[in-house]
Design a protein around this motif. Structure first.
Motif, short mmCIF file in Angstrom:
data_model
loop_
_atom_site.label_atom_id
_atom_site.label_comp_id
_atom_site.label_asym_id
_atom_site.label_seq_id
_atom_site.Cartn_x
_atom_site.Cartn_y
_atom_site.Cartn_z
N UNK A 120 0.86 -1.42 -0.03
CA UNK A 120 -0.19 0.10 0.24
C UNK A 120 1.20 1.57 -0.11
N UNK A 121 1.81 1.66 1.10
CA UNK A 121 2.74 2.17 0.72
C UNK A 121 3.52 2.77 -0.97
N UNK A 122 4.28 1.45 -1.13
CA UNK A 122 4.48 1.46 -2.35
C UNK A 122 3.48 1.92 -3.82
N UNK A 123 2.78 1.68 -3.41
CA UNK A 123 1.48 1.99 -4.33
C UNK A 123 0.99 3.64 -4.14
N UNK A 124 0.91 4.28 -2.77
CA UNK A 124 0.76 6.20 -2.70
C UNK A 124 2.15 6.44 -3.15
N UNK A 125 3.33 5.43 -2.97
CA UNK A 125 4.46 6.53 -2.92
C UNK A 125 4.70 6.65 -4.91
N UNK A 126 4.24 5.36 -5.46
CA UNK A 126 4.23 5.03 -7.34
C UNK A 126 3.61 6.32 -7.89
N UNK A 127 2.04 6.73 -7.34
CA UNK A 127 1.41 7.61 -7.56
C UNK A 127 0.41 8.80 -7.00
N UNK A 128 1.62 9.35 -6.22
CA UNK A 128 0.95 10.35 -5.16
C UNK A 128 0.34 11.41 -5.56
N UNK A 129 0.37 11.98 -6.87
CA UNK A 129 -0.44 12.69 -7.42
C UNK A 129 -2.10 12.37 -7.76
N UNK A 130 -1.98 10.99 -7.95
CA UNK A 130 -3.30 10.27 -8.12
C UNK A 130 -3.74 10.45 -6.73
N UNK A 131 -3.61 9.81 -6.13
CA UNK A 131 -4.19 10.10 -4.07
C UNK A 131 -4.72 11.00 -3.90
N UNK A 132 -3.22 11.88 -3.69
CA UNK A 132 -3.83 13.97 -3.13
C UNK A 132 -4.40 14.36 -3.86
N UNK A 133 -4.82 13.93 -5.24
CA UNK A 133 -5.86 14.80 -5.90
C UNK A 133 -7.43 14.57 -6.01
N UNK A 134 -7.68 12.63 -5.16
CA UNK A 134 -8.01 11.91 -5.34
C UNK A 134 -9.63 12.49 -4.39
#
Length: 184
Positions: free
Chosen positions: A28-42
C-alpha cells in the motif's frame, strides 16, 4: 526428571507481527509512493453516501473516546482488523501489526500517513463522501476524533455488509398485539 515438551512450530505463537500485514502495508505504501498525485487529488464519486457517525460525535461511546485518546494505536489496529480481516473481530489481538505501525509512525510524527490511508480505505470500501486532503487534514488536526469516527463507522458498515450477505437468519418479526383478559 522428564524434559519439558516443546510445542510444534505451527502451534507456537508468531507474536504480534503478521508477515501478511507487513506485506500488505508495504504494498500500500509503495502504491501511494508510485502515484502520489493520483492519491492526493482523489475524491469520492458524486453519488457517495454520507457518514453514519458524526466526526465530532467522538465522545460516545466513552470507551472508544478514551481508547482513541489514550491508546490510539489499539483503536487503529482494531479498525484495520474490522476492515481487512473480520468485521466481528474474530482473531483480533489488541497489539497487532497495524497497531505497532501506528505507534512507530507516531514516534516520528508521521501518524497521519497511515491514519489518512485507513480513512481513504474506509471511504473507498463503503463509498463514503470525502477526499484525500480532508483525510489528511482530519488525521493531522483531530486524530482522536478521526480514529473514533473510523472505528464506529467501520463497525456499523461492516455489520451492515455482513447482514446484507446473509448474516441475518431471520428478519424483524412484529410483536403480537396486546390482549386483555375478558371480564367475567
Amino acid at each position: 526428571m522428564a524434559a519439558p515438551q516443546q510445542q510444534p512450530a505451527a502451534a507456537a505463537s508468531q507474536g504480534p507481527i503478521s508477515n501478511d500485514d507487513v506485506a500488505e502495508w508495504t504494498a500500500r505504501f509503495n502504491d501511494v509512493l508510485a502515484r502520489p498525485g493520483e492519491y492526493v487529488n482523489s475524491k469520492s464519486p458524486e453519488n457517495a453516501g454520507s457518514w453514519f457517525n458524526s466526526f465530532f460525535g467522538c465522545f460516545a461511546p466513552i470507551d472508544t473516546c478514551l481508547m482513541s485518546w489514550c491508546l490510539p494505536c489499539v483503536v487503529f489496529g482494531r479498525t484495520h482488523h474490522r476492515l481487512r480481516r473480520n468485521a466481528n473481530l474474530e482473531g483480533y489481538e489488541p497489539i497487532n501489526t497495524s497497531c505497532l505501525l501506528m505507534c512507530a509512525s507516531s514516534c516520528v510524527a508521521l501518524h497521519w500517513i497511515p491514519m489518512a490511508m485507513q480513512r481513504a480505505d474506509l471511504r473507498t470500501k463503503h463509498n463514503l463522501a470525502g477526499s484525500c486532503l480532508v483525510d489528511i487534514a482530519t488525521s493531522c488536526c483531530c486524530g482522536c476524533c478521526q480514529l473514533a469516527q473510523n472505528d464506529k463507522e467501520a463497525e456499523h458498515r461492516e455489520q451492515l455488509l455482513a447482514n446484507s450477505q446473509g448474516g441475518i437468519q431471520q428478519g424483524y418479526q412484529a410483536a403480537g398485539g396486546m390482549s386483555f383478559p375478558a371480564k367475567q
